[in-house]
Design an enzyme around this catalytic site. Structure first.
Site, PDB file in Angstrom:
ATOM      1  N   HIS A  18       0.847  -1.203   0.000  1.00  0.00           N
ATOM      2  CA  HIS A  18       0.000   0.000   0.000  1.00  0.00           C
ATOM      3  C   HIS A  18       0.880   1.250   0.000  1.00  0.00           C
ATOM      4  O   HIS A  18       0.620   2.208  -0.740  1.00  0.00           O
ATOM      5  CB  HIS A  18      -0.880   0.048   1.256  1.00  0.00           C
ATOM      6  CG  HIS A  18      -1.943  -1.001   1.341  1.00  0.00           C
ATOM      7  ND1 HIS A  18      -2.145  -1.767   2.472  1.00  0.00           N
ATOM      8  CD2 HIS A  18      -2.886  -1.402   0.445  1.00  0.00           C
ATOM      9  CE1 HIS A  18      -3.167  -2.583   2.276  1.00  0.00           C
ATOM     10  NE2 HIS A  18      -3.628  -2.394   1.048  1.00  0.00           N
ATOM     11  N   LYS A  42     -18.539  -5.511   8.687  1.00  0.00           N
ATOM     12  CA  LYS A  42     -17.353  -6.277   9.087  1.00  0.00           C
ATOM     13  C   LYS A  42     -16.524  -5.459  10.063  1.00  0.00           C
ATOM     14  O   LYS A  42     -16.103  -4.346   9.732  1.00  0.00           O
ATOM     15  CB  LYS A  42     -16.487  -6.594   7.850  1.00  0.00           C
ATOM     16  CG  LYS A  42     -16.800  -7.938   7.217  1.00  0.00           C
ATOM     17  CD  LYS A  42     -15.618  -8.508   6.450  1.00  0.00           C
ATOM     18  CE  LYS A  42     -15.216  -7.674   5.257  1.00  0.00           C
ATOM     19  NZ  LYS A  42     -14.114  -8.187   4.472  1.00  0.00           N
ATOM     20  N   ARG A  91      -2.075  -6.178  -8.609  1.00  0.00           N
ATOM     21  CA  ARG A  91      -1.022  -7.163  -8.382  1.00  0.00           C
ATOM     22  C   ARG A  91      -1.072  -8.205  -9.496  1.00  0.00           C
ATOM     23  O   ARG A  91      -0.674  -7.933 -10.606  1.00  0.00           O
ATOM     24  CB  ARG A  91      -1.187  -7.792  -6.989  1.00  0.00           C
ATOM     25  CG  ARG A  91      -0.777  -6.852  -5.867  1.00  0.00           C
ATOM     26  CD  ARG A  91      -1.365  -7.237  -4.545  1.00  0.00           C
ATOM     27  NE  ARG A  91      -2.816  -7.131  -4.569  1.00  0.00           N
ATOM     28  CZ  ARG A  91      -3.597  -7.258  -3.513  1.00  0.00           C
ATOM     29  NH1 ARG A  91      -3.080  -7.538  -2.350  1.00  0.00           N
ATOM     30  NH2 ARG A  91      -4.902  -7.103  -3.627  1.00  0.00           N
ATOM     31  N   SER A 129      -3.054  -7.649   2.695  1.00  0.00           N
ATOM     32  CA  SER A 129      -3.339  -7.550   4.131  1.00  0.00           C
ATOM     33  C   SER A 129      -3.681  -8.923   4.699  1.00  0.00           C
ATOM     34  O   SER A 129      -3.294  -9.264   5.821  1.00  0.00           O
ATOM     35  CB  SER A 129      -4.508  -6.592   4.370  1.00  0.00           C
ATOM     36  OG  SER A 129      -4.162  -5.301   3.947  1.00  0.00           O
TER      37      SER A 129
HETATM   38  P1  ADP Z   1      -9.853  -3.436  -0.796  1.00  0.00           P
HETATM   39  O1  ADP Z   1     -10.582  -4.118   0.309  1.00  0.00           O
HETATM   40  O2  ADP Z   1     -10.520  -2.212  -1.303  1.00  0.00           O
HETATM   41  O3  ADP Z   1      -9.354  -4.335  -1.902  1.00  0.00           O
HETATM   42  P2  ADP Z   1      -7.108  -3.281   0.152  1.00  0.00           P
HETATM   43  O4  ADP Z   1      -6.646  -2.525   1.349  1.00  0.00           O
HETATM   44  O5  ADP Z   1      -6.958  -4.757   0.195  1.00  0.00           O
HETATM   45  O6  ADP Z   1      -8.593  -2.823  -0.030  1.00  0.00           O
HETATM   46  O7  ADP Z   1      -6.391  -2.736  -1.143  1.00  0.00           O
HETATM   47  C1  ADP Z   1      -6.527  -1.417  -1.572  1.00  0.00           C
HETATM   48  C2  ADP Z   1      -5.888  -1.257  -2.929  1.00  0.00           C
HETATM   49  O8  ADP Z   1      -4.484  -1.471  -2.823  1.00  0.00           O
HETATM   50  C3  ADP Z   1      -6.379  -2.254  -3.986  1.00  0.00           C
HETATM   51  O9  ADP Z   1      -6.425  -1.591  -5.236  1.00  0.00           O
HETATM   52  C4  ADP Z   1      -5.313  -3.313  -4.002  1.00  0.00           C
HETATM   53  O10 ADP Z   1      -5.240  -3.947  -5.256  1.00  0.00           O
HETATM   54  C5  ADP Z   1      -4.076  -2.461  -3.737  1.00  0.00           C
HETATM   55  N1  ADP Z   1      -3.005  -3.251  -3.152  1.00  0.00           N
HETATM   56  C6  ADP Z   1      -3.076  -4.040  -2.057  1.00  0.00           C
HETATM   57  N2  ADP Z   1      -1.887  -4.627  -1.817  1.00  0.00           N
HETATM   58  C7  ADP Z   1      -1.036  -4.188  -2.786  1.00  0.00           C
HETATM   59  C8  ADP Z   1       0.341  -4.455  -3.109  1.00  0.00           C
HETATM   60  N3  ADP Z   1       1.061  -5.315  -2.419  1.00  0.00           N
HETATM   61  N4  ADP Z   1       0.883  -3.807  -4.178  1.00  0.00           N
HETATM   62  C9  ADP Z   1       0.121  -2.962  -4.912  1.00  0.00           C
HETATM   63  N5  ADP Z   1      -1.184  -2.686  -4.675  1.00  0.00           N
HETATM   64  C10 ADP Z   1      -1.747  -3.288  -3.632  1.00  0.00           C
END
Ligand code: ADP
Length: 160
Positions: A18, A42, A91, A129
């Site tokens: 992130h 949630k 990703r 995450s």
């Molecule tokens: P959501 O529940 O909206 O998917 P996340 O916190 O899991 O929220 O992810 C937010 C954004 O960050 C998404 O677009 C996800 O693809 C991107 N993202 C998450 N992890 C990574 C990573 N390791 N590298 C690049 N982008 C990421």
């Protein structure tokens, strides 16, 4: 033109992946709003307040990055912040299907809002995450995947 982008997500917890998107996004736009989506159904691993606090600490050195939270439709939030750009990270191929559907739905709801994607850095392309939560749960080295303050928070959670 003043370009404000919104980077929405759960950030539960915030990972180095992130942070990479936030840093790269901060160079592309005049202002970047990192927005934690509130999901009332949630509870999450960390509370929204805890996630906001970690994001604020990690983004403190980036003056054009703001940390916020929102409830309800993302495009409505974007409109309320005068932003026409949604930033997301991509990703693997597995992200594509989900992101594609959400982006098309958002375009239907608000044609003026564009979704732009940044490709994950190779070293973070596996990082999610959920991976961090699992590694922490089973006693693995989660600290390598998250900023220091987030690692501390996970450590405290595991102790309690
Ligand atoms: P959501 O529940 O909206 O998917 P996340 O916190 O899991 O929220 O992810 C937010 C954004 O960050 C998404 O677009 C996800 O693809 C991107 N993202 C998450 N992890 C990574 C990573 N390791 N590298 C690049 N982008 C990421």
């Amino acid at each position: 033109m003043n370009r404000t982008a919104i980077y929405p997500g759960s950030f539960d917890p915030l990972t180095n992946g992130h942070m990479d998107i936030i840093e790269r996004g901060s160079h592309l736009f005049d202002r970047l709003i990192v927005a934690v989506g509130i999901n009332t159904e949630k509870p999450g691993y960390f509370s929204v307040e805890e996630r906001l606090e970690d994001l604020r600490v990690c983004c403190a050195k980036m003056p054009n990055v703001e940390v916020a939270s929102f409830e309800g439709l993302l495009v409505e939030y974007a409109r309320s912040r005068n932003s026409r750009i949604l930033l997301r990270g991509l990703r693997a191929i597995s992200d594509y299907d989900y992101e594609f559907r959400i982006a098309l739905a958002n375009r239907r709801l608000a044609a003026e809002v564009e979704t732009v994607f940044l490709i994950a850095r190779e070293e973070y392309s596996f990082l999610a995450s959920s991976v961090v939560r699992e590694v922490a749960k089973f006693g693995g080295d989660y600290a390598q995947f998250v900023p220091e303050n987030v690692a501390k928070r996970i450590e405290n959670r595991l102790k309690s």
